[in-house]
Enzyme design. Structure first.
Site, PDB file in Angstrom:
ATOM      1  N   ARG A 188     -15.171  -1.733  15.501  1.00 23.39           N
ATOM      2  CA  ARG A 188     -14.274  -2.882  15.487  1.00 23.39           C
ATOM      3  C   ARG A 188     -14.196  -3.464  16.906  1.00 23.39           C
ATOM      4  NH1 ARG A 188     -15.072  -3.047  10.772  1.00 23.39           N
ATOM      5  NH2 ARG A 188     -13.578  -2.773   9.088  1.00 23.39           N
ATOM      6  N   HIS A 203     -21.190  -9.272  13.037  1.00 27.41           N
ATOM      7  CA  HIS A 203     -20.558  -8.284  12.132  1.00 27.41           C
ATOM      8  C   HIS A 203     -21.403  -8.097  10.866  1.00 27.41           C
ATOM      9  CE1 HIS A 203     -16.493  -6.405  10.753  1.00 27.41           C
ATOM     10  NE2 HIS A 203     -17.514  -5.795  10.182  1.00 27.41           N
TER      11      HIS A 203
END
Ligand SMILES: NC(=O)C1=CN([C@@H]2O[C@H](COP(=O)(O)OP(=O)(O)OC[C@H]3O[C@@H](n4cnc5c(N)ncnc54)[C@H](O)[C@@H]3O)[C@@H](O)[C@H]2O)C=CC1
Ligand SMILES: O=C(O)C(=O)CO
Length: 312
Positions: A227, A275
């Site tokens: 993250r 991502h």
């Protein structure tokens, strides 16, 4: 058995068709606002509060591995899902292999100095460089869970010294295990490539900061697959400038999409992907969820339950 499904970007029809094949006895529908009809199970990603609130569900399945976003939603709206209703997440379901591909290709890219050769090519310079030694290329995986273990295992065949860091001690053949905060300095000392696969929790937010980066070997590298909020971006950029870090490969960012004025875009030694390191694979995820539902219906134990107090 009634199952409701919500994902903001997946193709509902494809998912519902696959779920119906795997669970032919179930009534499965895409949830839409205003649907308050009965449901036993909910399959969700970024669900609206009203979808789950007030339901007597047997379980909720997150359609991904990381549950930080749903847990932060639950923090703001505890009425959305009482603690008594179990929340499960996807374990691997094809993400392990994708993480392996990502990590192995990037580690080899740096080990064979393709970054340096690319820079030389831009100057039209023909210049063989000194080779790196494997023993100077210790790889440390932060987070030795489902995905971190897969990544460490895939790097074993390349002969690099390997270590992992996790909350409790792990036994992964060929990987030295470090556990807990007190062993973090020993894990970092000598680590040349740091690969992050920690969950985002209050304990791990901002963990890749100046103090941590300073403990790595000189000319080291960071791969962030977990993250964005794990990394303090200013500290990462400062470490690249000071020479502590030679390169960074980032898949996740504290703001996604990454704003166009963010200095990471222009940094020559930062590589980025949007991502995409590991995406939810429909057939594997449906098989995992269908098996879990069948086990719950039979009263059997199911793995992948999120510990809401722990945060992952
Ligand atoms: N970039 C991408 O495309 C994707 C990113 N992810 C991220 O990868 C993360 C990891 O996924 P999994 O391996 O399935 O999770 P997991 O729950 O199986 O593993 C987590 C690991 O982190 C360790 N850990 C947690 N808190 C810790 C602490 N305070 N100190 C030391 N160790 C700690 C645990 O001991 C465990 O080894 C997810 O939470 C998600 O954020 C997951 C899928 C795709
Ligand atoms: O499954 C997850 O947690 C993801 O980040 C998917 O991209």
């Amino acid at each position: 058995m009634d199952i409701i499904f919500y994902h903001p970007s997946f193709n509902n029809n494809d998912w519902i068709r696959a779920l119906r094949q795997a669970l032919p006895q179930a009534n499965i529908r895409a949830w839409t606002p205003g649907d308050n009809a009965h449901a036993d199970y909910a399959l969700v990603w970024h669900p609206p509060v009203e979808m789950l609130k007030g339901r007597q569900l047997k379980a909720v399945f997150a359609l991904g591995a990381g549950v930080d976003s749903i847990l932060s939603q639950l923090h703001a709206h505890p009425e959305m899902l009482p603690e008594s209703i179990p929340l499960f997440r996807l374990e691997d379901t094809g993400m392990g292999l994708q993480m392996q591909e990502y990590a192995v290709s990037q580690v080899l890219h740096w080990f064979r100095r393709f970054d340096d050769y690319q820079a030389l090519k831009q100057q039209a310079k023909w210049q063989p460089l000194e080779e790196y030694e494997r023993e100077d290329f210790t790889i440390g995986v932060l987070g030795a869970g489902v995905l971190g273990t897969k990544v460490a295992e895939s790097l074993r065949q390349w002969g690099f010294p390997l270590r992992s860091w996790s909350r409790s001690r792990k036994n992964i053949p060929g990987v030295t295990s470090f556990a807990g905060g007190e062993e973090l300095p020993a894990f970092l000392h000598g680590t040349r490539v740091l690969i992050n696969l920690l969950p985002n929790t209050p304990e791990t937010t901002g963990i890749i900061n100046r103090a941590l980066l300073n403990q790595l070997a000189d000319n080291s590298y960071v791969i962030n697959l977990a993250r964005g909020v794990h990394v303090v971006e200013g500290d990462l950029l400062a470490a690249l400038e000071s020479g502590k870090l030679k390169g960074a490969m980032l898949d996740v960012f504290s703001r996604e999409p990454l704003p166009s004025d963010n200095p990471l875009w222009a940094h020559p030694r930062v590589a980025m992907t949007p991502h995409m390191a590991a995406t939810t694979r429909r057939s594997e995820a449906v098989a995992f969820i269908a098996q879990a539902i069948q086990r719950i219906e039979r009263g059997e134990a199911v793995s992948g339950r999120v510990d809401r107090a722990r945060g992952y």
